[in-house]
Design a protein around this motif. Structure first.
Motif, PDB file in Angstrom:
ATOM      1  N   UNK A  67       8.150  82.655 -11.577  1.00  0.00           N
ATOM      2  CA  UNK A  67       8.744  81.377 -11.169  1.00  0.00           C
ATOM      3  C   UNK A  67       7.755  80.517 -10.404  1.00  0.00           C
ATOM      4  N   UNK A  68       6.978  81.130  -9.550  1.00  0.00           N
ATOM      5  CA  UNK A  68       5.966  80.387  -8.800  1.00  0.00           C
ATOM      6  C   UNK A  68       4.901  79.800  -9.711  1.00  0.00           C
ATOM      7  N   UNK A  69       4.475  80.585 -10.690  1.00  0.00           N
ATOM      8  CA  UNK A  69       3.492  80.085 -11.656  1.00  0.00           C
ATOM      9  C   UNK A  69       4.073  78.925 -12.456  1.00  0.00           C
ATOM     10  N   UNK A  70       5.333  79.033 -12.847  1.00  0.00           N
ATOM     11  CA  UNK A  70       5.982  77.956 -13.601  1.00  0.00           C
ATOM     12  C   UNK A  70       6.049  76.677 -12.773  1.00  0.00           C
ATOM     13  N   UNK A  71       6.393  76.791 -11.507  1.00  0.00           N
ATOM     14  CA  UNK A  71       6.474  75.618 -10.636  1.00  0.00           C
ATOM     15  C   UNK A  71       5.106  74.961 -10.498  1.00  0.00           C
ATOM     16  N   UNK A  77       1.286  69.442 -14.307  1.00  0.00           N
ATOM     17  CA  UNK A  77       1.550  68.654 -15.509  1.00  0.00           C
ATOM     18  C   UNK A  77       2.136  67.285 -15.157  1.00  0.00           C
ATOM     19  N   UNK A  78       3.056  67.248 -14.221  1.00  0.00           N
ATOM     20  CA  UNK A  78       3.664  65.978 -13.805  1.00  0.00           C
ATOM     21  C   UNK A  78       2.604  65.060 -13.204  1.00  0.00           C
ATOM     22  N   UNK A  79       1.754  65.593 -12.347  1.00  0.00           N
ATOM     23  CA  UNK A  79       0.703  64.770 -11.739  1.00  0.00           C
ATOM     24  C   UNK A  79      -0.257  64.260 -12.819  1.00  0.00           C
ATOM     25  N   UNK A  80      -0.606  65.100 -13.778  1.00  0.00           N
ATOM     26  CA  UNK A  80      -1.515  64.705 -14.847  1.00  0.00           C
ATOM     27  C   UNK A  80      -0.907  63.600 -15.708  1.00  0.00           C
TER      28      UNK A  80
END
Length: 93
Positions: A67-71, A77-80
């Motif tokens: 879950x931490x890796x997914x977050x 991705x959102x920032x990119x």
């Protein structure tokens, strides 16, 4: 002892203080393993402990790690995507 990665006898240390510290670490490790250890061999796990110091994650630990890796991946991705959109002036209206 593995973390120090020292090889050879304590007498090869650069100073008397370092030699004394290496001897203290070796003595403590020998006491912890219940047998004599030296710097030329890597200590193994104590008898009856098949995993030693590296125990695998339990199911909850694996879930939290995943879950931490997914977050983190989603946040990057959102920032990119945000930067890409604003770099090319898309959706300026």
């Amino acid at each position: 002892m593995r973390a120090l990665a020292w090889r050879g006898p304590e007498a090869l240390a650069a100073s008397g203080f370092a030699a004394a510290q290496l001897a203290a670490v070796r003595t403590a490790c020998s006491a912890a393993f219940g047998r004599s250890v030296d710097w030329d061999s890597v200590p193994t796990a104590a008898a009856g402990d098949p995993h030693g110091d590296a125990r695998p994650f339990g199911p909850l630990g694996k879930l939290l790690l995943g879950g931490g890796c997914l977050v983190v991946v989603l946040a990057v991705s959102v920032v990119w995507v945000y930067g890409f959109v604003h770099l090319f002036g898309l959706f300026d209206g």
